[in-house]
Design an enzyme around this catalytic site. Sequence first.
Site, PDB file in Angstrom:
ATOM      1  N   SER A  61       0.823  -1.220   0.000  1.00 47.52           N
ATOM      2  CA  SER A  61       0.000   0.000   0.000  1.00 47.52           C
ATOM      3  C   SER A  61       0.850   1.260   0.000  1.00 47.52           C
ATOM      4  O   SER A  61       2.013   1.252   0.406  1.00 47.52           O
ATOM      5  CB  SER A  61      -0.914   0.011   1.224  1.00 47.52           C
ATOM      6  OG  SER A  61      -1.630  -1.198   1.327  1.00 47.52           O
TER       7      SER A  61
HETATM    8  N1  SAH Z   1      -0.396  -5.063   4.311  1.00 42.87           N
HETATM    9  C1  SAH Z   1       0.224  -5.348   3.042  1.00 42.87           C
HETATM   10  C2  SAH Z   1      -0.671  -4.973   1.865  1.00 42.87           C
HETATM   11  C3  SAH Z   1      -0.983  -6.190   1.120  1.00 42.87           C
HETATM   12  S1  SAH Z   1      -2.192  -6.109  -0.156  1.00 42.87           S
HETATM   13  C4  SAH Z   1       1.595  -4.715   2.941  1.00 42.87           C
HETATM   14  O1  SAH Z   1       1.987  -3.969   3.851  1.00 42.87           O
HETATM   15  O2  SAH Z   1       2.313  -4.975   1.982  1.00 42.87           O
HETATM   16  C5  SAH Z   1      -3.421  -7.179   0.520  1.00 42.87           C
HETATM   17  C6  SAH Z   1      -3.038  -8.613   0.755  1.00 42.87           C
HETATM   18  O3  SAH Z   1      -4.196  -9.280   1.247  1.00 42.87           O
HETATM   19  C7  SAH Z   1      -2.618  -9.413  -0.499  1.00 42.87           C
HETATM   20  O4  SAH Z   1      -1.353  -9.943  -0.310  1.00 42.87           O
HETATM   21  C8  SAH Z   1      -3.688 -10.502  -0.605  1.00 42.87           C
HETATM   22  O5  SAH Z   1      -3.181 -11.733  -1.081  1.00 42.87           O
HETATM   23  C9  SAH Z   1      -4.159 -10.613   0.832  1.00 42.87           C
HETATM   24  N2  SAH Z   1      -5.493 -11.201   1.029  1.00 42.87           N
HETATM   25  C10 SAH Z   1      -6.620 -11.044   0.303  1.00 42.87           C
HETATM   26  N3  SAH Z   1      -7.640 -11.736   0.846  1.00 42.87           N
HETATM   27  C11 SAH Z   1      -7.152 -12.352   1.961  1.00 42.87           C
HETATM   28  C12 SAH Z   1      -7.705 -13.219   2.959  1.00 42.87           C
HETATM   29  N4  SAH Z   1      -8.991 -13.605   2.940  1.00 42.87           N
HETATM   30  N5  SAH Z   1      -6.914 -13.647   3.955  1.00 42.87           N
HETATM   31  C13 SAH Z   1      -5.593 -13.283   4.015  1.00 42.87           C
HETATM   32  N6  SAH Z   1      -5.012 -12.482   3.097  1.00 42.87           N
HETATM   33  C14 SAH Z   1      -5.767 -12.014   2.082  1.00 42.87           C
END
Ligand code: SAH
Length: 212
Positions: A61
């Site tokens: 993000s």
């Molecule tokens: N917090 C992260 C942002 C990641 S983007 C950072 O600092 O880089 C969101 C992430 O959520 C993705 O990697 C995606 O695979 C994950 N995601 C989506 N649905 C999910 C679920 N039900 N459980 C766990 N992870 C999930």
Amino acid sequence: MNYEELRKDMVEYQLIRRGIKDRKVIEAFLKVPREEFVPEEMKKNAYEDGPLPIGEGQTISQPYIVALMTEALQLSGKEKVLEVGTGSGYQSAILAEIGCEVFSIERIPTLAERAKKTLEKLGYSVKIKVGDGTIGWEEFAPYDRIIVTAAGPRIPPSLIKQLSENGKLIMPVGDLFSQDLILITKKRGKIVEENLGGCQFVPLKGKEGWEE
Ligand code: SAH
């Protein structure tokens, strides 16, 4: 590339000038090396004012959004925090740097594995598991704070259940194209809701999210 210089500028121009005030959040952003959380070829872009691809169609993000969500959680540094959507591990590192005990769930195994390695290398102790975060992580519940970093149609009921009394949860809620950042606080079992404005996140998939 002088990452420390880029990091300082990011904190000044992208965070402080846009209203981020919490010293703990600012200090954490000054310390955590964001370039370690992006793919090799993206390192030069690590401090840009936006999200970046991290593989598997996912993104790390935008720094400001990470800061806004972290600040909204009003952390003292002693909280037990559950994160849904580990992604690169950057948000986990920020929370750990502030002092929180962090549990993080990621559904894509390769991302979870890479985040684990990066966090270990930097000396952050974060418990990561592969799975569907929309059902939470019952074993270690309740959590003082819950942060969901992918966008879903509604706040998963299991997460509300796993939130402690006076706990706070933040999550982007909306459709696949645009969402609002929703902050809820549990007070005497009741839920108080606040809308922090528009945002855009990758989809939350799974049982209480969008179809896989
Ligand atoms: N917090 C992260 C942002 C990641 S983007 C950072 O600092 O880089 C969101 C992430 O959520 C993705 O990697 C995606 O695979 C994950 N995601 C989506 N649905 C999910 C679920 N039900 N459980 C766990 N992870 C999930």
